[in-house]
Design a protein around this motif. Structure first.
Motif, PDB file in Angstrom:
ATOM      1  N   ASP A 233      -7.719  -5.100   4.328  1.00 37.94           N
ATOM      2  CA  ASP A 233      -8.143  -4.319   5.491  1.00 37.94           C
ATOM      3  C   ASP A 233      -8.108  -2.829   5.140  1.00 37.94           C
ATOM      4  O   ASP A 233      -7.117  -2.328   4.590  1.00 37.94           O
ATOM      5  N   ALA A 234      -9.163  -2.111   5.456  1.00 38.08           N
ATOM      6  CA  ALA A 234      -9.285  -0.704   5.066  1.00 38.08           C
ATOM      7  C   ALA A 234      -8.209   0.172   5.710  1.00 38.08           C
ATOM      8  O   ALA A 234      -7.654   1.064   5.067  1.00 38.08           O
ATOM      9  N   VAL A 235      -7.897  -0.070   6.980  1.00 39.02           N
ATOM     10  CA  VAL A 235      -6.896   0.734   7.689  1.00 39.02           C
ATOM     11  C   VAL A 235      -5.510   0.506   7.102  1.00 39.02           C
ATOM     12  O   VAL A 235      -4.751   1.448   6.843  1.00 39.02           O
ATOM     13  N   ILE A 236      -5.167  -0.754   6.873  1.00 40.68           N
ATOM     14  CA  ILE A 236      -3.852  -1.073   6.311  1.00 40.68           C
ATOM     15  C   ILE A 236      -3.730  -0.535   4.892  1.00 40.68           C
ATOM     16  O   ILE A 236      -2.690   0.012   4.501  1.00 40.68           O
ATOM     17  N   SER A 237      -4.796  -0.653   4.116  1.00 36.33           N
ATOM     18  CA  SER A 237      -4.779  -0.140   2.749  1.00 36.33           C
ATOM     19  C   SER A 237      -4.594   1.376   2.739  1.00 36.33           C
ATOM     20  O   SER A 237      -3.870   1.920   1.898  1.00 36.33           O
ATOM     21  N   ARG A 238      -5.242   2.069   3.669  1.00 39.27           N
ATOM     22  CA  ARG A 238      -5.140   3.529   3.718  1.00 39.27           C
ATOM     23  C   ARG A 238      -3.760   3.988   4.200  1.00 39.27           C
ATOM     24  O   ARG A 238      -3.160   4.897   3.624  1.00 39.27           O
ATOM     25  N   ASN A 239      -3.237   3.350   5.247  1.00 34.56           N
ATOM     26  CA  ASN A 239      -1.932   3.754   5.793  1.00 34.56           C
ATOM     27  C   ASN A 239      -0.768   3.272   4.939  1.00 34.56           C
ATOM     28  O   ASN A 239       0.312   3.849   4.972  1.00 34.56           O
ATOM     29  N   ALA A 240      -0.978   2.187   4.204  1.00 38.27           N
ATOM     30  CA  ALA A 240       0.033   1.628   3.291  1.00 38.27           C
ATOM     31  C   ALA A 240       1.398   1.429   3.934  1.00 38.27           C
ATOM     32  O   ALA A 240       2.407   1.955   3.459  1.00 38.27           O
ATOM     33  N   PRO A 241       1.473   0.653   5.021  1.00 38.25           N
ATOM     34  CA  PRO A 241       2.795   0.361   5.600  1.00 38.25           C
ATOM     35  C   PRO A 241       3.601  -0.522   4.661  1.00 38.25           C
ATOM     36  O   PRO A 241       3.029  -1.275   3.863  1.00 38.25           O
ATOM     37  N   THR A 242       4.913  -0.427   4.736  1.00 36.53           N
ATOM     38  CA  THR A 242       5.775  -1.288   3.919  1.00 36.53           C
ATOM     39  C   THR A 242       5.512  -2.755   4.274  1.00 36.53           C
ATOM     40  O   THR A 242       5.400  -3.111   5.448  1.00 36.53           O
ATOM     41  N   LEU A 243       5.387  -3.595   3.247  1.00 33.65           N
ATOM     42  CA  LEU A 243       5.178  -5.027   3.463  1.00 33.65           C
ATOM     43  C   LEU A 243       6.440  -5.784   3.060  1.00 33.65           C
ATOM     44  O   LEU A 243       6.849  -5.749   1.898  1.00 33.65           O
TER      45      LEU A 243
END
Length: 275
Positions: free
Chosen positions: A170-180
């Protein structure tokens, strides 16, 4: 008479020009003053103004991102133990649950010296509901806790990998890079797979998914339809290639002592405390 007429026409022309541009005298005066100034002084003023503007923009972006991204999303397949883990994190108590059809949220106080408070959000696990709820909350995610049923992981590995693939590309998740945080739940069950084994199996499965779906990626930078290329081109996929911090950990929302005992989720709580 002709001279008087000419003079009158010139005055009228000047009046008309002044009426059309009443700021002309002030602009001319300002221009003259700037020309009289030392060039070094003018450069210093311009640089100072640029620094102020850049600082304001940076502070606005920094503060807004810190304020908005305060959610911890609990995601996973149905019956992975999300809702029970949600209850355990909030109250520590065991609670009988059923499949969620909507989101649940509550403030969660991390166990750290900063007394950090995040909004814990439990998202439905049914595959028909995941996309809409993920779309609703993904921009606010500071961290994503992806919960896996370790006891039946071997049966669900394909479905787990497909859900993870959707998240990670997902582009938004990739850009924001939240901890997984991949929480390998139900470790109290004898047949549960270890976090290390689950990580290795998911890397292989995600690598296969990437190959089969790569044809859909049309642009040079790897994006198509809002999706990003997973990992690094030309290399087998590993979680270390992702732009966000990834951690695999083991937990049991039910706990080894059953309903009357405490949950085994110290590693998850420690990871949440580091956010």
């Amino acid at each position: 008479m002709e001279a008087d007429s000419t003079t009158g026409n010139m005055e009228e022309k000047v009046d008309i020009e002044n009426a059309e541009n009443p700021f002309e005298p002030y602009i001319e005066s300002l221009r003259q003053q700037l020309e009289d100034q030392d060039p070094v002084f003018l450069i210093g003023v311009i640089v100072a103004l640029a620094v102020v503007v850049i600082t304001c923009v940076f502070l606005k972006y920094f503060l807004s991102s810190k304020t908005v991204r305060s959610a911890v999303l609990l995601v996973g397949l149905c019956d992975s133990g999300k809702t029970l883990l949600f209850s355990r994190l909030l109250s520590g108590k065991f609670k009988r649950t059923q499949t969620s059809i909507t989101d649940s949220s509550a403030p969660y106080k991390a166990k750290n010296d900063r007394a950090s408070t995040w909004t814990l959000i439990d998202l439905p696990g049914h595959d028909s509901l995941r996309p809409q709820y993920l779309e609703k909350f993904k921009s606010a995610a500071r961290a994503i806790v992806f919960i896996v049923d370790s006891a039946i992981f071997q049966k669900e590995v394909r479905d787990v990998a497909e859900f993870l693939y959707m998240l990670l590309t997902d582009a938004v998740i990739s850009r924001n890079a939240p901890t997984l945080l991949v929480a390998c739940n139900k470790q109290d069950i004898t047949m549960a797979k270890s976090a290390k084994l689950i990580q290795q199996q998911l890397e292989k499965e995600l690598n296969t998914l990437r190959v089969t779906r790569s044809a859909a990626l049309s642009s040079q930078d790897g994006s198509a339809g809002g999706n990003m290329y997973l990992g690094k081109r030309g290399k087998d996929f590993e979680f270390s290639q992702l732009p966000m911090k990834v951690e695999f950990l083991e937990c049991s929302a039910r706990g080894s002592k059953g309903e009357d005992g405490d949950a085994d989720m110290e590693s998850l709580e420690k990871s949440l405390a580091k956010l």
